[in-house]
Design a protein around this motif. Sequence first.
Motif, short mmCIF file in Angstrom:
data_model
loop_
_atom_site.label_atom_id
_atom_site.label_comp_id
_atom_site.label_asym_id
_atom_site.label_seq_id
_atom_site.Cartn_x
_atom_site.Cartn_y
_atom_site.Cartn_z
N ILE A 153 -7.72 -39.87 -6.71
CA ILE A 153 -6.87 -38.82 -7.28
C ILE A 153 -5.48 -39.37 -7.57
O ILE A 153 -4.86 -39.04 -8.60
N THR A 154 -4.97 -40.22 -6.67
CA THR A 154 -3.66 -40.83 -6.89
C THR A 154 -3.65 -41.70 -8.13
O THR A 154 -2.69 -41.69 -8.92
N LEU A 155 -4.72 -42.47 -8.34
CA LEU A 155 -4.82 -43.29 -9.55
C LEU A 155 -4.82 -42.41 -10.80
O LEU A 155 -4.12 -42.70 -11.79
N CYS A 156 -5.58 -41.32 -10.77
CA CYS A 156 -5.61 -40.39 -11.91
C CYS A 156 -4.24 -39.75 -12.13
O CYS A 156 -3.83 -39.54 -13.28
N ALA A 157 -3.53 -39.46 -11.04
CA ALA A 157 -2.18 -38.92 -11.17
C ALA A 157 -1.26 -39.93 -11.85
O ALA A 157 -0.41 -39.56 -12.66
N GLY A 158 -1.45 -41.21 -11.53
CA GLY A 158 -0.66 -42.25 -12.18
C GLY A 158 -0.95 -42.34 -13.67
O GLY A 158 -0.03 -42.48 -14.48
N PRO A 183 0.91 -47.80 -4.79
CA PRO A 183 0.00 -48.75 -5.45
C PRO A 183 -0.87 -48.09 -6.52
O PRO A 183 -0.96 -48.58 -7.65
N GLY A 184 -1.49 -46.94 -6.19
CA GLY A 184 -2.33 -46.26 -7.17
C GLY A 184 -1.52 -45.65 -8.30
O GLY A 184 -1.93 -45.70 -9.46
N MET A 185 -0.36 -45.08 -7.97
CA MET A 185 0.47 -44.46 -9.00
C MET A 185 1.01 -45.50 -9.98
O MET A 185 1.06 -45.27 -11.20
#
Length: 246
Positions: free
Chosen positions: A134-139, A77-79
């Motif tokens: 962090i996952t959103l930023c990785a996306g 979802p975040g990615m």
Amino acid sequence: MTAAPYALGAFILLAYTLEAITGFGSVVIALSLGALLLPIEQLLPILVPLNVCMTGYLVQRHRRLIDRRLLLGNILPGMLAGTLLGYCLLPYLNAQLLKTAFGALILCFAGRELWRLRRTYRQTQRPTWATRLITLCAGVSHGLFASGGPLLVYGLAGTELDKARLRATLISVWFTLNSLLTLAFLCDGRLLPALPQVLSYAPLLPLGVWLGEQLHRRVDERHFRIAIHFLLLVTGLLLLAPWRLP
């Protein structure tokens, strides 16, 4: 000039072998090295479809090791949201500044984790909100550079996944996201001109997968963790290198 295609082929073989070992790193390593030879906007439509081919094979082969609860509940979802945001923002942002900031961030994360691994192997579990951020930023990083692996690996630090399950889960992330990016490249007209180069480099993938699988089985758990963060450190240095983006 005539040596450039062979050099790019060597970079691709190295990068995709590393991904077969660790589950991430192929695009960011090949992109960083390939930037010596070609503009980044020309490299992405070559490297991303190649990554789809390799990860598609590895996902099928190791599908039983994928942590589907972690993948579907926490990572994708975040990615997905971040990748869409990064892809939409890319035309409006300064690519050189982003590349430098990304490299500095990776260096900080990798250096910190290597220092911790040197002192002790124990890793603490992060709060759920921090992992999701962090996952959103990785996306976002993946949408900008197709290179969300370093940040995602950092975000997953402290999970209980062993090296085989971590690799299988990461590979399934890249297969999903890079399939979507390949469709985006098809829609925006960048994929078709790159197809001859994609096909010419495709024979390197089986060799990279074979080498990576052999090395993956020979690396123990602690050395695997150290290798992942050392790869992050090298990646950060490559991104900070003074190579001009067009």
